[in-house]
Design a protein around this motif. Structure first.
Motif, PDB file in Angstrom:
ATOM      1  N   ARG A 172       0.838  -1.204   0.000  1.00 58.02           N
ATOM      2  CA  ARG A 172       0.000   0.000   0.000  1.00 58.02           C
ATOM      3  C   ARG A 172       0.876   1.259   0.000  1.00 58.02           C
ATOM      4  NH1 ARG A 172      -5.486  -0.680   1.579  1.00 58.02           N
ATOM      5  NH2 ARG A 172      -5.465   1.356   2.593  1.00 58.02           N
ATOM      6  N   ALA A 173       1.950   1.246   0.764  1.00 59.01           N
ATOM      7  CA  ALA A 173       2.838   2.403   0.823  1.00 59.01           C
ATOM      8  C   ALA A 173       3.521   2.652  -0.517  1.00 59.01           C
ATOM      9  CB  ALA A 173       3.894   2.205   1.912  1.00 59.01           C
ATOM     10  N   LEU A 174       3.840   1.583  -1.208  1.00 58.09           N
ATOM     11  CA  LEU A 174       4.571   1.688  -2.476  1.00 58.09           C
ATOM     12  C   LEU A 174       3.646   1.818  -3.680  1.00 58.09           C
ATOM     13  CD1 LEU A 174       7.155  -1.109  -1.667  1.00 58.09           C
ATOM     14  CD2 LEU A 174       7.670   1.343  -1.823  1.00 58.09           C
ATOM     15  N   GLY A 175       2.358   1.542  -3.467  1.00 60.36           N
ATOM     16  CA  GLY A 175       1.412   1.611  -4.566  1.00 60.36           C
ATOM     17  C   GLY A 175       1.599   0.515  -5.585  1.00 60.36           C
ATOM     18  N   VAL A 176       1.965  -0.694  -5.112  1.00 61.19           N
ATOM     19  CA  VAL A 176       2.188  -1.823  -6.017  1.00 61.19           C
ATOM     20  C   VAL A 176       1.257  -2.966  -5.640  1.00 61.19           C
ATOM     21  CG1 VAL A 176       4.602  -1.201  -6.365  1.00 61.19           C
ATOM     22  CG2 VAL A 176       4.013  -2.813  -4.544  1.00 61.19           C
ATOM     23  N   ALA A 177       1.073  -3.891  -6.573  1.00 61.96           N
ATOM     24  CA  ALA A 177       0.272  -5.076  -6.293  1.00 61.96           C
ATOM     25  C   ALA A 177       1.031  -5.983  -5.330  1.00 61.96           C
ATOM     26  CB  ALA A 177      -0.035  -5.824  -7.586  1.00 61.96           C
ATOM     27  N   ARG A 178       0.297  -6.587  -4.413  1.00 60.66           N
ATOM     28  CA  ARG A 178       0.911  -7.493  -3.443  1.00 60.66           C
ATOM     29  C   ARG A 178       0.872  -8.927  -3.969  1.00 60.66           C
ATOM     30  NH1 ARG A 178      -1.649 -10.539   0.068  1.00 60.66           N
ATOM     31  NH2 ARG A 178      -3.548  -9.325  -0.262  1.00 60.66           N
ATOM     32  N   GLU A 179       2.022  -9.578  -3.917  1.00 57.50           N
ATOM     33  CA  GLU A 179       2.075 -10.989  -4.293  1.00 57.50           C
ATOM     34  C   GLU A 179       1.360 -11.825  -3.237  1.00 57.50           C
ATOM     35  OE1 GLU A 179       5.383 -14.583  -4.768  1.00 57.50           O
ATOM     36  OE2 GLU A 179       6.034 -12.477  -4.716  1.00 57.50           O
ATOM     37  N   THR A 180       0.492 -12.736  -3.663  1.00 59.02           N
ATOM     38  CA  THR A 180      -0.137 -13.647  -2.717  1.00 59.02           C
ATOM     39  C   THR A 180       0.703 -14.911  -2.610  1.00 59.02           C
ATOM     40  OG1 THR A 180      -1.541 -14.591  -4.461  1.00 59.02           O
ATOM     41  CG2 THR A 180      -2.451 -12.774  -3.158  1.00 59.02           C
ATOM     42  N   THR A 181       0.702 -15.509  -1.430  1.00 57.82           N
ATOM     43  CA  THR A 181       1.483 -16.718  -1.182  1.00 57.82           C
ATOM     44  C   THR A 181       0.583 -17.816  -0.627  1.00 57.82           C
ATOM     45  OG1 THR A 181       2.025 -16.330   1.153  1.00 57.82           O
ATOM     46  CG2 THR A 181       3.386 -15.189  -0.480  1.00 57.82           C
ATOM     47  N   VAL A 182       1.165 -19.002  -0.479  1.00 54.15           N
ATOM     48  CA  VAL A 182       0.406 -20.125   0.092  1.00 54.15           C
ATOM     49  C   VAL A 182       0.025 -19.844   1.536  1.00 54.15           C
ATOM     50  CG1 VAL A 182       1.477 -21.838  -1.420  1.00 54.15           C
ATOM     51  CG2 VAL A 182       2.548 -21.309   0.782  1.00 54.15           C
ATOM     52  N   ALA A 183       0.666 -18.854   2.162  1.00 50.02           N
ATOM     53  CA  ALA A 183       0.427 -18.573   3.582  1.00 50.02           C
ATOM     54  C   ALA A 183      -0.864 -17.822   3.826  1.00 50.02           C
ATOM     55  CB  ALA A 183       1.596 -17.770   4.155  1.00 50.02           C
ATOM     56  N   GLU A 184      -1.379 -17.126   2.832  1.00 49.99           N
ATOM     57  CA  GLU A 184      -2.477 -16.195   3.072  1.00 49.99           C
ATOM     58  C   GLU A 184      -3.741 -16.853   3.620  1.00 49.99           C
ATOM     59  OE1 GLU A 184      -4.542 -12.395   0.830  1.00 49.99           O
ATOM     60  OE2 GLU A 184      -2.459 -12.962   0.528  1.00 49.99           O
ATOM     61  N   PRO A 185      -4.227 -17.981   3.033  1.00 48.35           N
ATOM     62  CA  PRO A 185      -5.441 -18.584   3.601  1.00 48.35           C
ATOM     63  C   PRO A 185      -5.297 -18.971   5.074  1.00 48.35           C
ATOM     64  CG  PRO A 185      -5.007 -19.477   1.418  1.00 48.35           C
ATOM     65  CD  PRO A 185      -3.795 -18.683   1.806  1.00 48.35           C
ATOM     66  N   GLU A 186      -4.135 -19.501   5.437  1.00 46.86           N
ATOM     67  CA  GLU A 186      -3.927 -19.896   6.830  1.00 46.86           C
ATOM     68  C   GLU A 186      -3.819 -18.668   7.730  1.00 46.86           C
ATOM     69  OE1 GLU A 186      -3.299 -22.685  10.038  1.00 46.86           O
ATOM     70  OE2 GLU A 186      -4.310 -22.687   8.094  1.00 46.86           O
ATOM     71  N   ALA A 187      -3.196 -17.606   7.246  1.00 49.38           N
ATOM     72  CA  ALA A 187      -3.116 -16.374   8.034  1.00 49.38           C
ATOM     73  C   ALA A 187      -4.509 -15.842   8.331  1.00 49.38           C
ATOM     74  CB  ALA A 187      -2.289 -15.330   7.291  1.00 49.38           C
ATOM     75  N   VAL A 188      -5.387 -15.860   7.340  1.00 45.20           N
ATOM     76  CA  VAL A 188      -6.758 -15.402   7.539  1.00 45.20           C
ATOM     77  C   VAL A 188      -7.478 -16.283   8.553  1.00 45.20           C
ATOM     78  CG1 VAL A 188      -9.003 -15.087   6.425  1.00 45.20           C
ATOM     79  CG2 VAL A 188      -6.919 -14.343   5.258  1.00 45.20           C
ATOM     80  N   ARG A 189      -7.377 -17.589   8.377  1.00 43.09           N
ATOM     81  CA  ARG A 189      -8.075 -18.519   9.291  1.00 43.09           C
ATOM     82  C   ARG A 189      -7.643 -18.313  10.737  1.00 43.09           C
ATOM     83  NH1 ARG A 189      -7.616 -22.256   4.826  1.00 43.09           N
ATOM     84  NH2 ARG A 189      -5.569 -22.927   5.560  1.00 43.09           N
ATOM     85  N   GLN A 190      -6.346 -18.107  10.959  1.00 41.12           N
ATOM     86  CA  GLN A 190      -5.859 -17.973  12.332  1.00 41.12           C
ATOM     87  C   GLN A 190      -6.326 -16.665  12.969  1.00 41.12           C
ATOM     88  OE1 GLN A 190      -4.283 -20.436  14.169  1.00 41.12           O
ATOM     89  NE2 GLN A 190      -4.915 -21.596  12.357  1.00 41.12           N
ATOM     90  N   VAL A 191      -6.446 -15.611  12.180  1.00 37.41           N
ATOM     91  CA  VAL A 191      -6.980 -14.365  12.723  1.00 37.41           C
ATOM     92  C   VAL A 191      -8.434 -14.545  13.134  1.00 37.41           C
ATOM     93  CG1 VAL A 191      -7.611 -11.977  12.181  1.00 37.41           C
ATOM     94  CG2 VAL A 191      -5.386 -12.866  11.479  1.00 37.41           C
ATOM     95  N   ILE A 192      -9.231 -15.209  12.282  1.00 37.37           N
ATOM     96  CA  ILE A 192     -10.642 -15.430  12.584  1.00 37.37           C
ATOM     97  C   ILE A 192     -10.779 -16.381  13.776  1.00 37.37           C
ATOM     98  CG2 ILE A 192     -12.861 -16.172  11.656  1.00 37.37           C
ATOM     99  CD1 ILE A 192     -11.588 -13.564  10.499  1.00 37.37           C
ATOM    100  N   ARG A 193      -9.892 -17.332  13.880  1.00 34.86           N
ATOM    101  CA  ARG A 193      -9.879 -18.232  15.049  1.00 34.86           C
ATOM    102  C   ARG A 193      -9.661 -17.433  16.331  1.00 34.86           C
ATOM    103  NH1 ARG A 193      -5.809 -21.224  17.984  1.00 34.86           N
ATOM    104  NH2 ARG A 193      -6.547 -23.307  18.570  1.00 34.86           N
ATOM    105  N   ASP A 194      -8.684 -16.514  16.309  1.00 38.41           N
ATOM    106  CA  ASP A 194      -8.411 -15.692  17.489  1.00 38.41           C
ATOM    107  C   ASP A 194      -9.585 -14.775  17.804  1.00 38.41           C
ATOM    108  OD1 ASP A 194      -5.966 -16.899  17.597  1.00 38.41           O
ATOM    109  OD2 ASP A 194      -4.799 -15.137  17.021  1.00 38.41           O
ATOM    110  N   LEU A 195     -10.198 -14.223  16.770  1.00 36.84           N
ATOM    111  CA  LEU A 195     -11.363 -13.358  16.974  1.00 36.84           C
ATOM    112  C   LEU A 195     -12.456 -14.095  17.728  1.00 36.84           C
ATOM    113  CD1 LEU A 195     -13.060 -10.766  16.297  1.00 36.84           C
ATOM    114  CD2 LEU A 195     -13.747 -11.952  14.191  1.00 36.84           C
TER     115      LEU A 195
END
Length: 266
Positions: A172-195
């Motif tokens: 966001r700071a650089l104004g570029v597209a962010r590469e998605t990785t295999v980690a993203e789905p698990e990162a999302v799940r763990q945040v929702i788990r903590d919530l």
């Protein structure tokens, strides 16, 4: 209100060490690729983390990776942060980050980039190899961790989450597209788990869209609303970075209000 059969988010398993190692490795590869492409002027661009430039953010991540590899550095950073079990988690984390950044104050930008590569190479394996008795230690309540969290949560969840969210910040700071990785789905799940683990609001169904999206129940009982939001925007909301979420709600609007007020440690 549309009823959706979902599982409780708190019932999701915590990330296991092998998955955490693979995910953190992937996140570091993507981060280093981004940092290698920085132009001289990019290092001074402001980020959405108050007071931090791109350089500050990269220096923090390098310092965090060093703490994972070198126990002596970890202890020194803890000491400089003035850790005690009663200190507010945001204050302690701020002091830790400040110490990591200060340790690299005399480095050039390219030296900071090289330092990141040095520690990122070994950090995922070192974290995954932490012995069981360390992993089973309970995290102090003042840390801001979800109820019942052990050090395994810091080792296997927070480290990947931190790098992933800071890659969002940098893109966001650089104004570029962010590469998605295999980690993203698990990162999302763990945040929702903590919530859901610490949720005290009304029961609801939450649908997140985009990479890592899905639908989960938050809270005990029949959902009073079904809330839909983009996954990255919602995690940024939970981190306290910004409130750019419409939180489209079918049902009781108080469910969206509770989500907007919720915070998860990043």
């Amino acid at each position: 209100m549309t009823q959706t059969a979902t599982m409780r988010a708190r019932e999701l398993p915590q990330t296991d060490p092998a998955t955490a190692r693979a995910n953190l490795t992937a996140e570091f590869v993507a981060l280093i690729d981004l940092v290698d492409g920085l132009a001289p002027d990019d290092w001074t661009r402001p980020t959405e983390c108050t007071g931090w430039t791109v350089r500050h953010m990269v220096a923090h991540i390098a310092g965090s990776a060093e703490c994972a590899v070198r126990k002596s550095t970890l202890l020194r950073v803890y000491a400089s942060a003035g850790w005690n079990s009663r200190k507010a988690p945001d204050t302690f984390i701020d002091h830790m980050c400040a110490a990591q950044i200060a340790a690299r104050a005399d480095m050039t930008d390219r030296e900071v980039a090289a330092d990141l590569k040095r520690w990122a190479r070994d950090a995922p394996a070192r974290l995954a190899a932490a012995p069981g008795f360390i992993r089973r230690l309970r995290v102090p309540a003042a840390s801001g961790a979800p109820k019942g969290a052990t050090l395994s949560w810091f080792l296997d969840v927070i480290n990947t989450r931190d790098v992933w969210m800071h890659r969002v910040d940098l893109a966001r700071a650089l104004g570029v597209a962010r590469e998605t990785t295999v980690a993203e789905p698990e990162a999302v799940r763990q945040v929702i788990r903590d919530l859901d683990t610490d949720w005290s609001g009304p029961p609801l169904a939450l649908t997140l869209t985009g990479v890592g999206g899905g639908t989960w129940r938050i809270g005990a009982g029949d959902p009073v609303a079904h809330v839909t939001e983009d996954a990255v925007a919602f995690l940024r909301l939970l981190s306290g970075r910004s409130d750019e979420c419409p939180l489209a709600t079918d049902g009781d609007p108080s469910a969206a209000d509770s989500l907007r007020a919720a915070r998860v440690l990043f």
